[in-house]
Design a protein around this motif. Structure first.
Motif, short mmCIF file in Angstrom:
data_model
loop_
_atom_site.label_atom_id
_atom_site.label_comp_id
_atom_site.label_asym_id
_atom_site.label_seq_id
_atom_site.Cartn_x
_atom_site.Cartn_y
_atom_site.Cartn_z
N MET B 98 6.32 17.71 15.29
CA MET B 98 7.68 18.18 15.02
C MET B 98 8.51 18.13 16.32
O MET B 98 9.67 17.74 16.30
CB MET B 98 7.66 19.62 14.49
N TYR B 99 7.84 18.53 17.40
CA TYR B 99 8.51 18.55 18.70
C TYR B 99 8.97 17.13 19.09
O TYR B 99 10.10 16.92 19.52
CB TYR B 99 7.53 19.12 19.74
N VAL B 100 8.06 16.16 18.89
CA VAL B 100 8.39 14.76 19.21
C VAL B 100 9.51 14.28 18.29
O VAL B 100 10.45 13.61 18.73
CB VAL B 100 7.13 13.86 19.08
N LEU B 101 9.41 14.66 17.02
CA LEU B 101 10.46 14.24 16.06
C LEU B 101 11.81 14.82 16.44
O LEU B 101 12.83 14.13 16.39
CB LEU B 101 10.07 14.67 14.65
N TYR B 102 11.80 16.10 16.84
CA TYR B 102 13.05 16.74 17.25
C TYR B 102 13.65 16.02 18.45
O TYR B 102 14.83 15.76 18.52
CB TYR B 102 12.82 18.20 17.66
N GLN B 103 12.74 15.74 19.45
CA GLN B 103 13.23 15.16 20.70
C GLN B 103 13.62 13.70 20.55
O GLN B 103 14.72 13.31 20.90
CB GLN B 103 12.16 15.28 21.77
N PHE B 104 12.66 12.90 20.06
CA PHE B 104 12.89 11.45 20.05
C PHE B 104 13.37 10.93 18.69
O PHE B 104 14.02 9.90 18.65
CB PHE B 104 11.62 10.73 20.52
N GLY B 105 13.00 11.66 17.62
CA GLY B 105 13.45 11.26 16.29
C GLY B 105 14.97 11.28 16.22
O GLY B 105 15.60 10.33 15.78
N PHE B 106 15.55 12.36 16.73
CA PHE B 106 17.01 12.48 16.72
C PHE B 106 17.66 11.39 17.57
O PHE B 106 18.66 10.81 17.18
CB PHE B 106 17.43 13.86 17.25
N LEU B 107 17.04 11.17 18.73
CA LEU B 107 17.59 10.16 19.64
C LEU B 107 17.58 8.78 18.99
O LEU B 107 18.58 8.06 19.01
CB LEU B 107 16.78 10.10 20.93
N SER B 108 16.41 8.44 18.39
CA SER B 108 16.34 7.10 17.80
C SER B 108 17.21 7.01 16.54
O SER B 108 17.76 5.95 16.26
CB SER B 108 14.89 6.67 17.54
N LEU B 109 17.36 8.13 15.82
CA LEU B 109 18.24 8.13 14.64
C LEU B 109 19.70 7.92 15.07
O LEU B 109 20.44 7.13 14.47
CB LEU B 109 18.10 9.46 13.89
#
Lengths: 436, 442
Positions: B98-109
């Motif tokens: 979840m932490y990775v998704l929050y950090q990098f998921g948002f960025l890549s989105l």
């Protein structure tokens, strides 16, 4: 020939100086420190975190610049040397051992050790023999083919020592060399340093560990950028020396625990087991004041304070030893002048300091007083004590005639042209503080 | 968790901005390539012809995919200590996802969404340039199709990243103590001692195998390069010699240079600058190996695809944007990787300075290192590229204008990279020699 390798005079260091004082005041990492490193010394600098230990070591080892003050490297002012000359000095004279060993990751252990030496274009065979010899002494000959990331912390630190020794330096600077080592490796490393010291190498070591400090000959305790305590081991046992160091550290911790700030007078306390040095090697830049009288606080903080009371003159010499001169032992006092040219374009100007030689029965004490108009009070003080004053430059008369600093300087410029000749007076850049 | 991520973002704003810019540009190029792919797919024709046409934008899209994964993976790998602290404070490996998704998921989105806009602008720009050159063909793509494939690539990139992360999180969970105390250090495995020159009694390792291998590699590289000069070489041989030359260059960097370093060690220790420059080059090339290989293989491969296809004007139109996009993407990743390398090397520079090397000597060390780098990573691929361009020109696959344009974009971009390295290194040398903090910080 002088034994002095490094001499620091009233050095101060401010990180990120705030010229307009927008933050209120500047933070002094080093505050008016005097220091002398002689051939064969083994000095340890201790102090709490942020007290300025590493800053002092970096300044003395020419790696960092000063905010104020001067450092003489074998008699040459550091500020007169350019970067390349400083590199040459470090290459020829200094060896470094850092806490994080700072080995170059892309060179193998052999090349890491040889890096400083290959600058000298030594014969390959000779260099190889030298590296292997040092590696054998430090028991790292089996890892010469390896890379730093393949070695343990202890091995890396010994490699760092080997690198520091490869050029046979006169001085070894060690910044927390045992910081990353276990106790066994720490003692091994210190035995190596002790052996080197016995062979004549000068060592300056920074640590926060009293046990490590007990291997040295002199311990200096730094607090808030100033040297607070100096302890010499002399011929005493290591255990006693260790206990004394521990007492000082404990005293400091308790002091910090129960008092929030050290008072102005606390800075004056000097603790020595036994004074080692008496005289200063050259003129010491000081501010003289009479106990109980008004004094200039700025000058007091900027230069070494010399206190005069009814019976004695008390100050700390460049070795940070407390010196007490009995007024009754003074035979005579010689006064002289030293000119200084501050090169600042159209605002360039000469300033004059009074040189005071206090001649006692057994010693001569030399001061370069930075006092301004209040110098006359000091002179009157000596006159009141009926101490003969030899004043070849008629300084007393000038002070009486021109009590204001500005008028007196103008008078000196007219009358003492011999002092202002090139080579006689100090030529300074007032901004960089560099001698020109 | 969200508050923690916000604080991390706030404290390392600059790093995240750079990451976002790079991801956005890569996403834009990806979208642009997919748009070209979509427009080429709409052309009526034989399936082989279509495959020939679409191979270039496909290559460009996959390069985008690889590079965005490379960038994200690199960033996440540098967060091992952050993850281990989260695990230490009681988080489960599942929470780390979840932490990775929050950090990098948002960025890549975010990069994905902006990429659509910028990519569309790029396509409009490319079409207007084509119009100026009076070509009849323009890229008319289907927006929905392009976004659909683009979304597929986005999901694939994120799944790939999460797969890498899961492997990392399992390792972290297993060896938490190791990662908490772990210090990043340079591991240049390609640079090993072949024999001990230091101790007489130590058993010497025999370098004969490596010497023979190096001779063989040099022979193959030179032989293939000479063969490539033959303009009438049949296609299968062209492919063979081209790949042999390419592998030869990579093996020279990885094997022959370290071997020479050790064979000439006695000579090198009399020349401190040369010794340091060679060692530094080995470290630098091993750090940049992925990008060097990518550059060396992709740049000539683009021309190779053209030569292997049938002659068509459309190919001349496609090759330009695809080639330039691939180059820019590699250059962007190069800049990112270099900026991290440059920070890591500072401590070594300060150490060399502290032990007596003058700033000028350090500068020469870096200039020599960069010259070697420019030779192996930029000039030799350029020579291969030039040779293939010449073949493409004499066989009328590409016009002289297109070849000049491609060569110029390569030269200009890599010249800019070299200037960037030079300026950055000079800045670093100046900074570290003036500021002693680099010596005392771990």
């Amino acid at each position: 020939m002088s034994n002095i390798l490094i001499e620091a005079n009233n050095i101060s260091k401010i990180y990120d100086p705030d010229i307009l004082l927008k933050r209120g005041k500047n933070f002094y990492a080093l505050d008016n420190v005097n220091f002398v490193l002689e051939k064969g010394d083994f000095i340890c600098i201790m102090g709490p975190s942020g007290s300025g230990k590493s800053t002092l070591l970096n300044c003395l080892s020419t790696l960092d610049s000063l905010s104020t003050g001067h450092i003489l490297l074998k008699g040459t002012d550091m500020t007169t040397l350019n970067k390349n000359e400083l590199c040459e000095f470090r290459y020829k004279t200094l060896g470094f051992v850092f806490q994080n060993h700072n080995l170059i990751p892309y060179l193998n252990i052999f090349d890491n050790i040889a890096t400083p030496a290959i600058l000298g274009h030594i014969n390959a065979k000779e260099l190889k023999e030298k590296v292997i010899h040092i590696a054998r002494d430090l028991e790292i000959e089996k890892i010469l083919d390896k890379f730093p990331h393949e070695c343990s912390g202890g091995e890396c630190q010994r490699v760092a020592i080997a690198r520091a020794l490869i050029n046979d330096p006169e001085i070894i600077f060690c910044d927390e060399p045992t910081g990353n080592l276990d106790s066994k490796n720490s003692h091994k490393l210190l035995s190596i340093l002790t052996k080197l010291h016995q062979q004549g190498t000068t060592i300056l070591l920074v640590t926060h560990d009293a046990m490590i400090a007990s291997y040295s000959q002199t311990m200096m305790y730094l607090y808030d950028g100033s040297i607070k305590t100096v302890v010499h081991r002399h011929n005493g046992s290591q255990l006693n020396y260790y206990q004394r160091i521990n007492e000082i550290v404990l005293e400091d911790s308790i002091l910090k625990q129960f008092t929030h700030s050290t008072s102005f007078e606390d800075k004056e306390k000097i603790d020595t087991m036994k004074t080692k040095h008496k005289k200063s090697p050259s003129y010491q830049i000081v501010y003289m004041y009479i106990h109980g009288y008004k004094y200039d606080k700025d000058l007091y903080q900027k230069y070494t304070p010399v206190m005069l009371n009814d019976r004695e003159i008390i100050y700390r010499n460049k070795y940070n030893d407390e010196i007490i001169i009995d007024l009754s032992s003074i035979k005579e006092i010689h006064l002289n002048l030293k000119a200084q040219f501050a090169n600042f374009g159209i605002y360039s100007q000469f300033t004059f300091d009074v040189l005071i030689d206090i001649i006692c029965h057994d010693d001569i004490y030399k001061f370069r007083a930075k006092n301004k108009d209040d110098m006359i009070q000091i002179i009157h003080y000596f006159q009141d004590l009926h101490i003969p004053i030899i004043d070849s430059k008629k300084i007393i008369e000038t002070y009486q005639q021109f009590p204001k600093d500005y008028e007196r300087t103008k008078y000196y410029i007219r009358t003492h042209k011999d002092l202002m000749k090139y080579g006689v007076c100090d030529n300074l850049n007032p901004i960089t503080n560099k001698k020109m | 968790m969200f508050t923690f991520v916000k604080k991390v973002y706030k404290n390392r704003k600059k790093d995240y901005y750079i990451l976002l810019i790079i991801l956005t540009l890569i996403a834009s190029f990806e979208f642009c390539s997919l748009a070209i792919y979509s427009s080429l797919n709409r052309i009526s024709g034989h399936i082989i012809t279509k495959l020939e046409f679409t191979s270039l934008p496909t290559l460009s899209t996959f390069v985008g995919l690889i590079l965005s994964t490379f960038v994200l993976k690199y960033f996440i790998e540098n967060k091992k200590q952050e993850f281990s602290i989260l695990l230490l404070s009681g988080r489960k490996p599942k929470d780390l996802f979840m932490y990775v998704l929050y950090q990098f998921g948002f960025l890549s989105l975010f990069a994905f969404i902006i990429g659509i806009g910028i990519g569309s602008v790029f396509i409009i720009g490319i079409n207007s340039i084509i119009k100026n050159f009076h070509f009849t063909f323009l890229f008319h793509y289907s927006l929905m199709d392009t976004i659909f494939i683009y979304l597929y690539f986005f999901i694939f990139t994120n799944i790939f990243i999460l797969t890498i992360c899961s492997h990392q999180f399992v390792n972290l969970d297993k060896n938490l103590v190791y990662y908490l105390n772990h210090k990043e250090s340079s591991h240049n495995d390609g640079y090993k001692m072949y024999f001990s020159v230091f101790l007489e009694d130590q058993k010497k390792k025999n370098p004969i195998y490596n010497i023979i291998l190096s001779f063989f590699v040099c022979f193959i590289t030179i032989y293939s390069s000479i063969k490539l000069l033959d303009n009438h070489l049949a296609s299968p041989f062209l492919i063979l010699y081209y790949f042999l030359a390419l592998i030869g260059i990579i093996l020279i960097v990885k094997k022959t240079v370290p071997l020479l370093y050790h064979l000439l060690h006695n000579y090198l220790i009399k020349h401190p600058i040369l010794l340091n420059a060679l060692a530094c080059f080995q470290d630098f090339s091993s750090t940049m190996m992925t990008l060097i290989v990518l550059n060396a293989s992709l740049v000539p491969t683009v021309l190779f695809i053209v030569i292997s296809s049938r002659k068509d004007t459309i190919l001349q139109i496609i090759i330009m944007p695809c080639f330039i996009m691939i180059l820019i993407m590699i250059v962007l990743c190069f800049v990112l990787r270099y900026s991290i390398y440059n920070n890591a090397i500072r401590k070594s520079v300060t150490t060399i300075y502290a032990i007596g090397y003058t700033p000028h000597q350090i500068q020469i060390i870096f200039v020599l290192k960069n010259m070697l780098f420019a030779l192996f990573a930029i000039l030799i691929p350029l020579l291969l590229f030039t040779q293939l361009s010449y073949i493409a020109l004499i066989h009328h696959y590409l016009s002289i204008e297109v070849i000049i344009c491609l060569s110029l974009s390569y030269i200009i971009l890599y010249f800019m990279i070299l200037i960037y390295i030079f300026v950055k290194e000079n800045q670093s040398i100046k900074e570290v020699t003036n500021y002693v903090k680099y010596l005392n910080r771990s």
